[in-house]
Write an enzyme that holds these catalytic residues in place. Structure first.
Site, PDB file in Angstrom:
ATOM      1  N   GLU A   1      24.581   0.954  36.397  1.00  0.00           N
ATOM      2  CA  GLU A   1      23.072   0.262  36.182  1.00  0.00           C
ATOM      3  C   GLU A   1      22.787   1.105  34.846  1.00  0.00           C
ATOM      4  OE1 GLU A   1      19.879   0.562  38.989  1.00  0.00           O
ATOM      5  OE2 GLU A   1      18.692   0.917  37.330  1.00  0.00           O
TER       6      GLU A   1
ATOM      7  N   HIS B   1      26.989  -1.326  46.820  1.00  0.00           N
ATOM      8  CA  HIS B   1      28.115  -0.213  47.314  1.00  0.00           C
ATOM      9  C   HIS B   1      28.050  -0.277  48.900  1.00  0.00           C
ATOM     10  CE1 HIS B   1      28.224   1.292  43.210  1.00  0.00           C
ATOM     11  NE2 HIS B   1      26.906   1.293  43.132  1.00  0.00           N
TER      12      HIS B   1
ATOM     13  N   HIS C   1      23.023  -4.654  39.648  1.00  0.00           N
ATOM     14  CA  HIS C   1      22.782  -3.545  38.897  1.00  0.00           C
ATOM     15  C   HIS C   1      22.782  -3.979  37.519  1.00  0.00           C
ATOM     16  CE1 HIS C   1      25.429  -1.699  42.212  1.00  0.00           C
ATOM     17  NE2 HIS C   1      24.392  -1.254  42.202  1.00  0.00           N
TER      18      HIS C   1
END
Ligand code: SF4
Length: 281
Positions: free
Chosen positions: A113, A29, A61
């Site tokens: 995730e 991110h 993730h």
């Protein structure tokens, strides 16, 4: 960066050199890392059906086995950059379900995730706030695990709440918050206690960065979340003697260094007395 993100970025760069590659979702991110990957010709797709390269990469993730099978069924070669500590969380959730516990995941329902952690389950709940515990139905056995980047204190609080709400039920908790997240949260508390102002560096959609912001805000009244040095505002530091600087696990060192330099520069312009900028990594 934590080792999980660092290794995922390295794997993406390695595969980008070998041939066309699409990353499924955000590898990290973090806008500056994503820009570097884009410069190497790496494509990003939010859905496997939109991928136009023969190879696709699953991010740190992770993904569920069902999602991986669906992707492979499209004829795509899948490279997994799943962090080993996310795999630990997957194994924990699978073990809880296999042993007859009703799986409860502490995390953000729509986070990639959490979708990976729950994607192979037929029945489960995802909780994040006290109100979510109140909405749970009773089960004889609850098995609780968490998204790896949640604040562990909050996770333990929610587990306690489940135990109090369902005193007749067995509640088994497997702590799957990863060590880099725990270390950073602990350091952030110590830093925030000593700081007049705290700056947290990281992507807006990074869960662990947002959790750091919330944790620091419990111990320091003036906390600011920035993505890059251009977000830093001089007025934030009026009257401050100690500025604490921390960063999410997906923030590259050069971005942190640029923010540190900007904060120090701001101070030189606005204060006659030196401000300490303390960097906690
Ligand atoms: S934050 Fe933790 S689980 Fe996520 S990639 Fe980093 S080490 Fe792995």
């Amino acid at each position: 960066m934590c080792f999980g993100v660092r290794d995922a970025v390295a794997l993406a760069l390695e595969h980008a050199d070998a041939g066309p590659l699409t990353i499924l979702g955000d590898l990290v991110h973090n806008p500056s890392v994503l820009a570097a990957l884009e410069a190497k010709g790496v494509a990003v797709a939010q859905d496997a059906t939109h991928v136009q390269t023969p190879t696709v990469m699953v991010t740190a993730h992770g993904a569920s086995e069902r999602a991986l099978a669906r992707t492979r069924a499209l004829g795509l070669t899948v490279v997994e950059a799943t962090c080993p500590l996310v795999r630990v969380a997957h194994r924990a959730v699978a073990a809880l379900a296999r042993d007859g516990y009703h799986p409860v995941i502490v995390g953000q329902r729509d986070h990639v995730e959490v979708r990976g952690l729950t994607g192979d389950l037929d029945r489960f709940d995802v909780i994040l706030e006290d109100a979510d515990v109140l909405a749970l139905e009773e089960h004889p056995r609850f098995g609780v695990a968490s998204q790896t980047t949640q604040a562990v204190d909050k996770v333990r609080h929610l587990v306690d709440l489940i135990r109090r709400r369902f005193p007749e039920s067995e509640v088994r908790f497997i702590d799957t918050v990863c060590k880099p997240t725990k270390d950073r949260q602990t350091s952030a508390v110590e830093m925030a206690r000593q700081s007049d102002v705290v700056v947290v560096v990281g992507g807006r959609s990074s869960n662990n960065t947002r959790e750091l912001v919330k944790t620091c805000a419990r111990y320091c009244a003036r906390v600011h979340h920035v993505q890059t040095e251009t977000d830093v505002r001089p007025e934030w530091f009026d009257g401050a003697e100690v500025v604490g600087l921390t960063a999410g696990t997906s923030t590259p060192d050069d971005v942190i260094d640029a923010v540190e330099a900007q904060v120090s520069k701001t101070d030189a312009k606005t204060h006659s007395r030196a401000t300490d900028v303390e960097v906690w990594r």
